[in-house]
Design an enzyme around this catalytic site. Structure first.
Site, PDB file in Angstrom:
ATOM      1  N   CYS A 334      18.593  56.467  14.890  1.00  0.00           N
ATOM      2  CA  CYS A 334      17.206  56.177  14.973  1.00  0.00           C
ATOM      3  C   CYS A 334      16.214  56.587  15.750  1.00  0.00           C
ATOM      4  O   CYS A 334      16.763  57.407  16.937  1.00  0.00           O
ATOM      5  CB  CYS A 334      17.776  54.768  15.957  1.00  0.00           C
ATOM      6  SG  CYS A 334      16.273  53.679  16.143  1.00  0.00           S
ATOM      7  N   ARG A 436      12.072  46.245   6.586  1.00  0.00           N
ATOM      8  CA  ARG A 436      12.694  46.133   8.022  1.00  0.00           C
ATOM      9  C   ARG A 436      11.820  46.578   8.944  1.00  0.00           C
ATOM     10  O   ARG A 436      11.724  46.126  10.084  1.00  0.00           O
ATOM     11  CB  ARG A 436      14.002  46.990   7.815  1.00  0.00           C
ATOM     12  CG  ARG A 436      14.771  46.865   8.847  1.00  0.00           C
ATOM     13  CD  ARG A 436      16.129  47.532   8.691  1.00  0.00           C
ATOM     14  NE  ARG A 436      17.034  47.146   9.841  1.00  0.00           N
ATOM     15  CZ  ARG A 436      17.205  47.586  10.940  1.00  0.00           C
ATOM     16  NH1 ARG A 436      16.515  48.591  11.393  1.00  0.00           N
ATOM     17  NH2 ARG A 436      17.979  47.147  12.000  1.00  0.00           N
ATOM     18  N   GLU A 507      32.801  63.882  34.607  1.00  0.00           N
ATOM     19  CA  GLU A 507      33.943  63.916  34.818  1.00  0.00           C
ATOM     20  C   GLU A 507      34.885  63.102  34.120  1.00  0.00           C
ATOM     21  O   GLU A 507      35.914  63.444  33.746  1.00  0.00           O
ATOM     22  CB  GLU A 507      34.084  63.280  36.490  1.00  0.00           C
ATOM     23  CG  GLU A 507      35.532  63.293  37.150  1.00  0.00           C
ATOM     24  CD  GLU A 507      35.349  62.457  38.406  1.00  0.00           C
ATOM     25  OE1 GLU A 507      35.528  63.235  39.292  1.00  0.00           O
ATOM     26  OE2 GLU A 507      34.998  61.137  38.342  1.00  0.00           O
TER      27      GLU A 507
HETATM   28  P1  IMP Z   1      24.725  53.146  14.833  1.00  0.00           P
HETATM   29  O1  IMP Z   1      26.044  52.045  14.687  1.00  0.00           O
HETATM   30  O2  IMP Z   1      24.641  53.632  16.275  1.00  0.00           O
HETATM   31  O3  IMP Z   1      24.909  54.394  13.658  1.00  0.00           O
HETATM   32  O4  IMP Z   1      23.525  52.288  14.327  1.00  0.00           O
HETATM   33  C1  IMP Z   1      23.585  51.262  13.275  1.00  0.00           C
HETATM   34  C2  IMP Z   1      22.291  50.392  13.473  1.00  0.00           C
HETATM   35  O5  IMP Z   1      21.214  50.956  13.574  1.00  0.00           O
HETATM   36  C3  IMP Z   1      22.063  49.418  12.288  1.00  0.00           C
HETATM   37  O6  IMP Z   1      22.835  48.278  12.460  1.00  0.00           O
HETATM   38  C4  IMP Z   1      20.497  49.008  12.560  1.00  0.00           C
HETATM   39  O7  IMP Z   1      20.470  47.948  13.629  1.00  0.00           O
HETATM   40  C5  IMP Z   1      20.027  50.150  13.232  1.00  0.00           C
HETATM   41  N1  IMP Z   1      19.106  50.992  12.098  1.00  0.00           N
HETATM   42  C6  IMP Z   1      19.587  51.373  10.819  1.00  0.00           C
HETATM   43  N2  IMP Z   1      18.600  52.007  10.187  1.00  0.00           N
HETATM   44  C7  IMP Z   1      17.797  52.699  11.306  1.00  0.00           C
HETATM   45  C8  IMP Z   1      16.676  53.433  11.220  1.00  0.00           C
HETATM   46  O8  IMP Z   1      16.507  54.071  10.288  1.00  0.00           O
HETATM   47  N3  IMP Z   1      15.904  53.399  12.512  1.00  0.00           N
HETATM   48  C9  IMP Z   1      16.234  52.659  13.496  1.00  0.00           C
HETATM   49  N4  IMP Z   1      17.329  51.883  13.633  1.00  0.00           N
HETATM   50  C10 IMP Z   1      18.049  51.853  12.436  1.00  0.00           C
END
Ligand code: IMP
Length: 522
Positions: A334, A436, A507
């Site tokens: 993200c 989205r 740590e």
């Molecule tokens: P991760 O588990 O840290 O990889 O995050 C997954 C989550 O990131 C998803 O469930 C979404 O809520 C969010 N997400 C998915 N695609 C995007 C994006 O392109 N930009 C920002 N957030 C995203």
């Protein structure tokens, strides 16, 4: 110097104003330390007087749905399609099928999950009699298995005419030969409607590796594989509807009018819970969509979001949300916080929204930013009842996409739904992942995510049990016998926390080694 009698050390604790460390409320007071995230704090250990195996991880997904384990796979096109959703449900969690595809394709995936019968492969890869052995060897290399039914038209469903196994092709050098020349046509099959244990018996007696299941016209309807049998028989935690005994399945939709048509197809396919997929949930579009769904499909639970503040949450709760999804900018792929200047550190967001939502009986899901088991424990301690994961589950056998090699590593693609790549993959009605981010009418896309890759993690059949056992052990260290107790005792101030400085974080990681291998499970 006189000492207090050591035998009274435990009673002596009562002379302190409070327990060691901080309550979750003191820890998360953002006027003192600003926004915190998972790595910024630790949970202090409690007392162990029970085995980790007794720890119950039962958790609420929504007001009406309780899961045996708090794991949810993200609605992303490199994370959750039918195979992931099937396995998440078998292993006690739930998968949310992405909507970066046509409504028909998404509904078909929901159908596959709902129709899944434990042990039966309902969408087997099939060959045509005309396929060459060279092509079969390439397929074997790509999929990692061989043993393919052969149908008259090379399609599934189709009339079964033979089977081609690993042994048939192992020493067959002529890559131009046709499947029809070497396939086995003397077939042991079973009739549609057979139970798993009856099919198991036939497989055992026939000593074959695969058992094709056919209907009365000889059409292949599914396949049973000996190697899958022992693994598939036992899923005691499986998430199933109480009445139909089918696996639970979720799917994501957007907030456009066309999403109402999409939802109709999904509900028709047997959907249990819908996620309204938006990076900023507090919009009139989402509020109207929640109201529409609650009026039109009262039996479908709605997970609304995403939110990171009490104010956003309140609007969606009033509209009728059955659960809230929390997170803005914390996902591994993200770039929302960087580009939009909006978001909130995930720990603070989970704490703030969950404590608010609980007053109305609304469960919360911590979405994004989970990198390890410890983060799951912390999300629950902050008030979330489930965690949604993208990168943790990408790169598994069950995630969509093929493996490829780069720099000597076996990888799979993983991309944000707000990445340019994902937004360009728009279906005919235009309501793909763009919605989205409210970008469906943009001439120039503003990316909120990146495209990348993750290392092969093997199957979720091993990975989810690793997360499950790890979370049980974590609860044991904290001294609580359930995920619910972790949240409750944290809220009551009984479980204690400590803020972690930058050097404390260093740590807490591996340090001072020349080299090491980090193997997380076997
Ligand atoms: P991760 O588990 O840290 O990889 O995050 C997954 C989550 O990131 C998803 O469930 C979404 O809520 C969010 N997400 C998915 N695609 C995007 C994006 O392109 N930009 C920002 N957030 C995203």
């Amino acid at each position: 110097m006189s000492f207090i009698d050591p035998a009274t050390a435990v009673q002596h604790l009562a002379s302190y104003k409070s327990k060691d460390g901080l309550s979750v409320h003191e820890l998360m007071d953002s006027t003192i330390r600003g926004g915190l995230t998972y790595n910024d704090f630790l949970v202090l250990p409690g007392k162990i007087d029970f085995p980790s195996s007794v720890v119950s991880l039962e958790s609420k997904l929504t007001k009406n749905i309780t899961l045996k384990s708090p794991f949810v796979s993200a609605p992303m096109d490199t994370v959750t399609e039918a195979d992931m959703a099937i396995h998440m449900a078998l292993l006690g969690g739930i998968g949310i099928i992405h909507h970066n595809c046509s409504a028909e394709d998404q509904a078909e995936m929901v159908k596959q999950v709902k129709k899944f019968e434990n042990g039966f492969i309902n969408d087997p890869v099939v060959l045509s009699p005309e396929t060459t052995i060279g092509e079969v060897k390439a397929l074997k290399q790509r999929l990692g298995f061989a043993g393919f039914p052969v149908t008259e038209n090379g399609k599934f469903p189709g009339k079964l005419v033979g089977i081609l196994t690993s042994r048939d092709i192992q020493f067959h050098e002529n890559l131009e030969s046709k499947v029809s020349e070497i396939m086995t046509t003397d077939l042991v099959t079973a009739k549609k409607g057979i139970t798993l244990s009856q099919a198991n018996d036939i497989l055992r007696k026939s000593k074959k590796g695969k058992l094709p299941i056919v209907d009365e016209n000889g059409q292949l309807v599914s396949l049973l594989s000996r190697t899958d049998l022992s693994k598939n028989l036992n899923f005691p935690n499986a998430s199933k509807s109480a009445d139909t005994k089918q696996l639970l399945c979720g799917a994501a939709i957007g907030t456009l009018d066309t999403d109402k048509e999409r939802l109709a197809l999904l509900v028709n396919a047997g959907l249990d819970v819908v996620v309204i997929d938006s990076s900023q949930g507090n919009s009139v579009f989402q509020i109207n969509m929640i109201k529409f769904i609650k009026e039109t499909y009262p039996s479908i639970d709605v997970i609304a979001g995403n939110v990171v503040t009490r104010e956003q949450a309140a609007e969606l709760i009033v509209a009728g949300a059955d659960a809230l999804k929390i997170g803005m900018g914390s996902g591994s792929i993200c770039i929302t916080q960087e580009v939009m200047a909006c978001g909130r550190p995930q720990g603070t967001a989970v704490y703030s929204v969950s404590q608010f939502a609980h007053q109305f009986g609304i469960p919360t899901i911590a979405d994004g930013g989970v990198q390890n088991i410890g983060h799951i424990t912390k999300a629950i301690a902050l008030g979330a009842s489930c965690v949604m994961m993208g990168s943790m589950l990408a790169g598994t056998t069950e995630s969509p996409g093929d493996y490829f090699y780069r720099d000597g590593k076996r990888l799979k693609s993983y991309r944000g739904m707000g990445s340019i790549d994902a937004m360009k993959k728009t279906d005919v009605k235009g309501n793909a992942s763009t919605s989205r981010y409210f970008s469906e009418s943009d001439a120039v896309f503003v990316a909120q995510g990146v495209s990348g890759s993750v290392v092969d993690k093997g199957s979720v059949k091993k990975y989810i049990p690793y997360l499950y056992n790890g979370l049980q052990h974590s609860c044991q260290d904290i001294g609580v016998k359930s995920a619910k107790a972790l949240a409750d005792e944290s809220k009551s101030g009984n479980i204690r926390f400590e803020f972690r400085t930058a050097s404390a974080q260093l740590e807490g990681g591996v340090h001072n080694l020349h080299s090491y291998e980090k193997r997380l499970y076997n």
